[in-house]
Enzyme design. Structure first.
Site, short mmCIF file in Angstrom:
data_model
loop_
_atom_site.label_atom_id
_atom_site.label_comp_id
_atom_site.label_asym_id
_atom_site.label_seq_id
_atom_site.Cartn_x
_atom_site.Cartn_y
_atom_site.Cartn_z
N GLY A 134 6.65 9.83 -14.42
CA GLY A 134 6.89 8.63 -15.22
C GLY A 134 6.42 8.79 -16.65
N SER A 184 8.16 8.97 -19.44
CA SER A 184 9.05 8.52 -20.52
C SER A 184 8.62 7.24 -21.21
CB SER A 184 10.48 8.34 -19.97
OG SER A 184 10.50 7.39 -18.92
N GLY A 229 5.23 3.85 -21.54
CA GLY A 229 3.99 3.23 -21.12
C GLY A 229 2.82 4.17 -21.02
N ASP A 268 14.50 12.93 -9.11
CA ASP A 268 14.11 11.81 -8.26
C ASP A 268 12.78 12.19 -7.63
OD1 ASP A 268 13.68 10.01 -6.20
OD2 ASP A 268 15.77 9.94 -5.57
N SER A 300 -3.06 2.98 -10.07
CA SER A 300 -2.87 1.80 -9.24
C SER A 300 -2.81 0.59 -10.17
CB SER A 300 -3.98 1.67 -8.20
OG SER A 300 -3.78 0.54 -7.37
N TYR A 328 4.87 -5.60 -5.29
CA TYR A 328 4.17 -4.74 -6.25
C TYR A 328 2.71 -4.59 -5.85
CZ TYR A 328 2.12 -3.15 -10.63
OH TYR A 328 1.41 -2.44 -11.57
N SER A 329 2.03 -5.71 -5.56
CA SER A 329 0.63 -5.66 -5.16
C SER A 329 0.45 -4.82 -3.91
CB SER A 329 0.09 -7.08 -4.93
OG SER A 329 -0.18 -7.73 -6.15
N ALA A 330 1.37 -4.95 -2.97
CA ALA A 330 1.27 -4.20 -1.72
C ALA A 330 1.34 -2.69 -1.97
CB ALA A 330 2.37 -4.63 -0.75
N LYS A 365 0.56 -1.11 -4.72
CA LYS A 365 -0.61 -0.66 -5.47
C LYS A 365 -1.87 -0.64 -4.59
CE LYS A 365 1.37 0.37 -9.29
NZ LYS A 365 1.43 1.79 -9.70
N THR A 400 2.72 -2.98 -22.65
CA THR A 400 3.65 -1.84 -22.59
C THR A 400 5.06 -2.36 -22.34
OG1 THR A 400 3.52 -1.52 -20.20
CG2 THR A 400 1.81 -0.45 -21.52
#
Length: 262
Positions: free
Chosen positions: A12, A14, A16, A51, A128, A142-144, A146, A177
């Site tokens: 990742g 690219s 942030g 991927d 995380s 999302y929370s799950a 992380k 970001t």
């Protein structure tokens, strides 16, 4: 400034946290290799389009990096994205996609890296979120993912510590970001003012958040440490919040979060 001669792989890369960390570590002497799904390229470091859940391709990439450098010192698992909306309305394809990208891909990439990091006694650093400790309404998936990332990282430590590999999971709080604008939303427009209001609050917090460089600096420090922490929470206020989750009743934590976001 003393240079840090390390071969670093970042997923990742690219945007942030990934992009800022790549630049920060490059300026300090590291050789950077990126893995991402987009066509992002940078003349300062080499980027592979892939991927992150393609096991064979990821294994080929790590072997290629090793052949070029004869070592790999650091893996930074950073690839991820966000979705927001009531879980009642969550499209199943988005649920599976966020699990694949945020959680399963970190496992895939870590698997491919371990044999090289055993040789270098290197670092596995995984991004995380504070949302993995303090569950966020309308960001349940999302929370799950992380929360899963943290448990995975800590369990991994039990397996690889004997080989000299150091694992750290990083918990940033709100950061300013492009992640905010790229978050995918599935809102039942006009039918639930609660989720729209909650997501607006969340985005306001993020837009007022810290520069992601704070995470890059923390990663640089972790790489240099002989005994880095298993968990690194970014920001004093966030450390207080994480500590509070250990001593306050779960029902009270959920009550407070609900009143902040809902």
């Amino acid at each position: 400034m003393k240079k840090l001669d390390k071969v670093v792989v970042i997923t990742g890369i690219s945007g942030g946290i990934g992009q800022r960390t790549a630049e920060y570590l490059y300026q300090r002497g590291c050789r950077i290799y990126g893995i991402m799904r987009s066509d992002f390229q940078n003349e300062k470091y080499f980027c592979y389009k892939a991927d992150v859940n393609d096991h064979k391709r990821i294994e080929e990439i790590f072997e290629d990096i090793y052949q070029k450098e004869k070592r790999i010192d650091v893996l930074i698992n950073n690839a991820g994205f966000g979705i927001a909306g009531a879980i009642e309305n969550a499209p199943k394809d988005k649920v599976y996609q966020i699990i694949d990208t945020n959680l399963a891909s970190a496992i895939t990439v870590t698997q491919a890296s371990i044999k090289y990091l055993k040789e270098s006694r290197g670092n596995i650093i995984t991004i995380s979120s504070l949302g993995g400790v303090i569950p966020l309404p309308y960001q349940a998936c999302y929370s799950a993912t992380k929360a899963g990332i943290e448990i995975f990282s800590r369990a991994l430590d039990g397996e690889v510590k004997r080989y000299g590999i150091k694992t750290t999971v990083i918990l940033p709080g709100d950061l300013k970001t492009g992640f905010t604008n790229s978050r995918q939303k599935y809102l039942d427009r006009g039918k639930s003012v609660y989720e729209e209001r909650s997501i607006r609050k969340m985005e306001n917090f993020e837009n007022k958040g810290k520069d992601p460089i704070v995470v890059s600096k923390a990663i640089f420090k972790i790489i240099k440490q002989k005994r880095p922490p298993l968990r690194k929470t970014i920001g004093f206020g966030n450390k207080i919040l994480v500590f509070a989750t250990r001593i306050l009743p779960t029902r009270l934590i959920n009550y407070l979060v609900r009143n902040i976001y809902c």
